[in-house]
Design a protein around this motif. Structure first.
Motif, PDB file in Angstrom:
ATOM      1  N   ARG A   1      86.915-123.041 -69.701  1.00 44.76           N
ATOM      2  CA  ARG A   1      87.964-123.673 -70.505  1.00 44.76           C
ATOM      3  C   ARG A   1      89.167-122.756 -70.684  1.00 44.76           C
ATOM      4  NH1 ARG A   1      86.695-125.885 -76.491  1.00 44.76           N
ATOM      5  NH2 ARG A   1      86.756-123.640 -76.935  1.00 44.76           N
ATOM      6  N   GLU A   2      88.943-121.455 -70.680  1.00 47.04           N
ATOM      7  CA  GLU A   2      90.052-120.510 -70.831  1.00 47.04           C
ATOM      8  C   GLU A   2      91.150-120.732 -69.795  1.00 47.04           C
ATOM      9  OE1 GLU A   2      87.413-116.772 -72.596  1.00 47.04           O
ATOM     10  OE2 GLU A   2      88.184-116.702 -70.550  1.00 47.04           O
ATOM     11  N   LYS A   3      90.778-121.201 -68.636  1.00 48.31           N
ATOM     12  CA  LYS A   3      91.739-121.379 -67.537  1.00 48.31           C
ATOM     13  C   LYS A   3      92.419-122.746 -67.572  1.00 48.31           C
ATOM     14  CE  LYS A   3      88.953-118.387 -64.520  1.00 48.31           C
ATOM     15  NZ  LYS A   3      87.932-118.078 -65.558  1.00 48.31           N
ATOM     16  N   MET A   4      92.037-123.600 -68.509  1.00 49.94           N
ATOM     17  CA  MET A   4      92.559-124.966 -68.561  1.00 49.94           C
ATOM     18  C   MET A   4      93.829-125.043 -69.396  1.00 49.94           C
ATOM     19  SD  MET A   4      88.913-126.980 -69.027  1.00 49.94           S
ATOM     20  CE  MET A   4      89.618-128.628 -68.827  1.00 49.94           C
ATOM     21  N   ASN A   5      94.778-125.837 -68.920  1.00 50.04           N
ATOM     22  CA  ASN A   5      96.020-126.079 -69.648  1.00 50.04           C
ATOM     23  C   ASN A   5      95.824-127.199 -70.665  1.00 50.04           C
ATOM     24  OD1 ASN A   5      97.611-124.150 -68.218  1.00 50.04           O
ATOM     25  ND2 ASN A   5      97.715-125.576 -66.498  1.00 50.04           N
ATOM     26  N   GLU A   6      96.868-127.468 -71.430  1.00 44.50           N
ATOM     27  CA  GLU A   6      96.809-128.583 -72.372  1.00 44.50           C
ATOM     28  C   GLU A   6      96.704-129.907 -71.607  1.00 44.50           C
ATOM     29  OE1 GLU A   6     100.693-130.009 -74.149  1.00 44.50           O
ATOM     30  OE2 GLU A   6     101.263-127.958 -73.580  1.00 44.50           O
ATOM     31  N   ILE A   7      96.136-130.897 -72.259  1.00 46.32           N
ATOM     32  CA  ILE A   7      96.051-132.245 -71.706  1.00 46.32           C
ATOM     33  C   ILE A   7      96.976-133.119 -72.538  1.00 46.32           C
ATOM     34  CG2 ILE A   7      94.537-134.237 -71.271  1.00 46.32           C
ATOM     35  CD1 ILE A   7      92.227-132.276 -70.950  1.00 46.32           C
ATOM     36  N   PRO A   8      98.121-133.525 -71.987  1.00 43.57           N
ATOM     37  CA  PRO A   8      99.125-134.267 -72.774  1.00 43.57           C
ATOM     38  C   PRO A   8      98.559-135.467 -73.522  1.00 43.57           C
ATOM     39  CG  PRO A   8     100.034-133.639 -70.652  1.00 43.57           C
ATOM     40  CD  PRO A   8      98.587-133.279 -70.607  1.00 43.57           C
ATOM     41  N   GLU A   9      97.633-136.200 -72.917  1.00 45.47           N
ATOM     42  CA  GLU A   9      97.057-137.378 -73.550  1.00 45.47           C
ATOM     43  C   GLU A   9      96.429-137.053 -74.907  1.00 45.47           C
ATOM     44  OE1 GLU A   9      93.474-140.631 -72.702  1.00 45.47           O
ATOM     45  OE2 GLU A   9      94.191-139.355 -71.073  1.00 45.47           O
ATOM     46  N   ILE A  10      95.879-135.841 -75.037  1.00 46.61           N
ATOM     47  CA  ILE A  10      95.255-135.409 -76.290  1.00 46.61           C
ATOM     48  C   ILE A  10      96.218-134.581 -77.129  1.00 46.61           C
ATOM     49  CG2 ILE A  10      93.359-134.092 -77.313  1.00 46.61           C
ATOM     50  CD1 ILE A  10      91.844-134.461 -74.694  1.00 46.61           C
ATOM     51  N   CYS A  11      96.939-133.686 -76.493  1.00 48.73           N
ATOM     52  CA  CYS A  11      97.667-132.632 -77.204  1.00 48.73           C
ATOM     53  C   CYS A  11      99.052-133.020 -77.710  1.00 48.73           C
ATOM     54  CB  CYS A  11      97.791-131.407 -76.301  1.00 48.73           C
ATOM     55  SG  CYS A  11      96.214-130.798 -75.664  1.00 48.73           S
ATOM     56  N   THR A  12      99.734-133.914 -77.018  1.00 44.98           N
ATOM     57  CA  THR A  12     101.127-134.210 -77.364  1.00 44.98           C
ATOM     58  C   THR A  12     101.284-134.695 -78.797  1.00 44.98           C
ATOM     59  OG1 THR A  12     101.658-134.720 -75.068  1.00 44.98           O
ATOM     60  CG2 THR A  12     103.161-135.557 -76.754  1.00 44.98           C
ATOM     61  N   ASN A  13     100.412-135.607 -79.231  1.00 44.20           N
ATOM     62  CA  ASN A  13     100.529-136.177 -80.577  1.00 44.20           C
ATOM     63  C   ASN A  13      99.565-135.569 -81.587  1.00 44.20           C
ATOM     64  OD1 ASN A  13     102.551-138.115 -79.895  1.00 44.20           O
ATOM     65  ND2 ASN A  13     100.981-139.332 -78.875  1.00 44.20           N
ATOM     66  N   CYS A  14      98.954-134.454 -81.231  1.00 42.79           N
ATOM     67  CA  CYS A  14      97.945-133.858 -82.118  1.00 42.79           C
ATOM     68  C   CYS A  14      98.607-133.084 -83.257  1.00 42.79           C
ATOM     69  CB  CYS A  14      97.032-132.926 -81.314  1.00 42.79           C
ATOM     70  SG  CYS A  14      95.783-132.122 -82.338  1.00 42.79           S
ATOM     71  N   ASN A  15      98.238-133.415 -84.486  1.00 41.08           N
ATOM     72  CA  ASN A  15      98.818-132.727 -85.637  1.00 41.08           C
ATOM     73  C   ASN A  15      98.014-131.497 -86.042  1.00 41.08           C
ATOM     74  OD1 ASN A  15      96.563-134.028 -86.656  1.00 41.08           O
ATOM     75  ND2 ASN A  15      97.537-134.622 -88.575  1.00 41.08           N
ATOM     76  N   MET A  16      96.962-131.177 -85.266  1.00 44.32           N
ATOM     77  CA  MET A  16      96.153-129.992 -85.553  1.00 44.32           C
ATOM     78  C   MET A  16      96.674-128.761 -84.821  1.00 44.32           C
ATOM     79  SD  MET A  16      93.813-131.054 -87.580  1.00 44.32           S
ATOM     80  CE  MET A  16      92.602-129.741 -87.490  1.00 44.32           C
ATOM     81  N   ARG A  17      97.488-128.986 -83.826  1.00 47.02           N
ATOM     82  CA  ARG A  17      97.909-127.924 -82.910  1.00 47.02           C
ATOM     83  C   ARG A  17      98.596-126.772 -83.627  1.00 47.02           C
ATOM     84  NH1 ARG A  17     101.044-129.305 -77.281  1.00 47.02           N
ATOM     85  NH2 ARG A  17     101.343-127.196 -76.524  1.00 47.02           N
ATOM     86  N   ASN A  18      99.470-127.094 -84.576  1.00 43.42           N
ATOM     87  CA  ASN A  18     100.207-126.049 -85.293  1.00 43.42           C
ATOM     88  C   ASN A  18      99.722-125.905 -86.736  1.00 43.42           C
ATOM     89  OD1 ASN A  18     102.002-125.517 -83.077  1.00 43.42           O
ATOM     90  ND2 ASN A  18     102.979-127.473 -83.533  1.00 43.42           N
ATOM     91  N   ARG A  19      98.448-126.239 -86.948  1.00 48.46           N
ATOM     92  CA  ARG A  19      97.907-126.252 -88.301  1.00 48.46           C
ATOM     93  C   ARG A  19      97.835-124.861 -88.929  1.00 48.46           C
ATOM     94  NH1 ARG A  19      91.937-128.734 -89.664  1.00 48.46           N
ATOM     95  NH2 ARG A  19      91.325-127.258 -91.257  1.00 48.46           N
TER      96      ARG A  19
END
Length: 317
Positions: free
Chosen positions: A275-293
């Motif tokens: 998983r360390e080598k994986m980038n963000e997945i826009p479908e999950i990450c774009t609208n996620c309000n936890m990202r900058n929590r």
């Protein structure tokens, strides 16, 4: 190479006896029960070198699993720490006595002492039955700690004082709330409440903030940050094992679509390395309000907690 520890979210089942408004269960295309073979393999994979805490939760209700009692017995024999999250509907006296001492912390989700509010949030659950089970848990549990996770919805805040008063009368020592309503890939906008408002509420009512429950130490945050291509603390601090035994890219992917390996083929450490080598997945990450929590204050709090623990250990040596 220095490694870090994570929390594991273990999903005994993705089926649920409730249809809570904050949980878009309909996004799970194939709800299922974890098989015994998969469960025991998961226990084998969960080791204290990589995992500081395992939480029996996921997107289903663990107490509905037909082998719940057997699985809890096995968890009790495991050397690691196991907690559990439940909606409380099926936590009768028999189950409570059985899990006492095998589960470190039992967290029951509860929205309101007001029956109308509760039924509007925890759809399909029996309000009186859950209240009875919470009261029993407060009396019966001797070795397992009990916490109530209060629902951070606008609908629940008006009756929060009465709810807290009732829970404290039942002997519940720990009342918790998340300062962020998990916006699973943008599905919760209409229920969302500002994090700063929730932080004020948590402080006003002296609740435990769930902000850092999945982070063991500042050292682990730093290692997670530098090892992972995608610098997301919520994703990188938690590893979700689905009911099918797949590793899920992020716990906010309620659809269970984005998996990257199975426990039969990958150990927890191998899964983390992948998983360390994986980038963000826009479908999950774009609208996620936890990202900058996690703000500077929260990370500083973790650092202080970690350093205090180190100093205490040295002083006691």
């Amino acid at each position: 190479m220095k490694t870090y520890k994570v929390a594991v979210n273990l999903e005994l089942t993705s089926k649920c006896n409730a249809r809570c408004i904050m949980c878009p269960q309909e996004l799970i295309e194939r709800p299922q029960l974890m098989t015994a073979e998969t469960f025991y393999k998961a226990l084998e994979r969960i080791n204290t070198n990589d995992v500081f805490r395992a939480v029996i939760a996921g997107y289903g209700e663990p107490t509905t699993h037909p082998r719940f009692m057997e699985f809890i017995s096995a968890v009790g024999d495991h050397p690691g720490r196991f907690d559990m999250v439940s909606n409380g509907h099926l936590l009768d006296e028999k189950k409570l006595r059985h899990l006492d001492g095998k589960i470190d912390l039992l967290v029951v989700s509860f929205s309101s002492i007001d029956a109308d509010v509760y039924r509007g949030v925890h759809v399909k659950l029996d309000h009186e039955r859950v209240k009875t089970n919470i009261a029993q848990a407060g009396k019966l549990l001797k070795k397992t700690s009990l916490a109530i996770s209060l629902t951070p919805l606008v609908e629940c805040i008006e009756t929060l004082p009465e709810t807290i008063e009732w829970l404290r009368k039942q002997g519940v020592g720990e009342l918790t709330m998340s300062p962020t309503l998990y916006n699973r890939a943008g599905t919760m906008e209409k229920h969302e409440q500002a994090t700063q408002t929730l932080r004020r509420i948590i402080q006003e009512y002296r609740l435990h903030s769930q902000e850092l429950d999945f982070i063991p130490s500042v050292k682990d945050i730093a290692l997670q940050f530098w090892h992972n291509r995608f610098r997301c603390i919520p994703r990188n601090s938690d590893l979700f094992i689905t009911a099918s035994g797949d590793y899920l890219y992020c716990y906010n992917d309620i659809s269970h679509k984005h998996t990257f390996g199975h426990i039969d083929q990958l150990s927890v450490r191998q899964a983390l390395n992948k998983r360390e080598k994986m980038n963000e997945i826009p479908e999950i990450c774009t609208n996620c309000n936890m990202r900058n929590r996690y703000r500077v204050g929260e990370v500083t709090s973790v650092a202080a907690h970690y350093l205090y623990g180190k100093v205490t250990k040295i002083a006691m040596a």
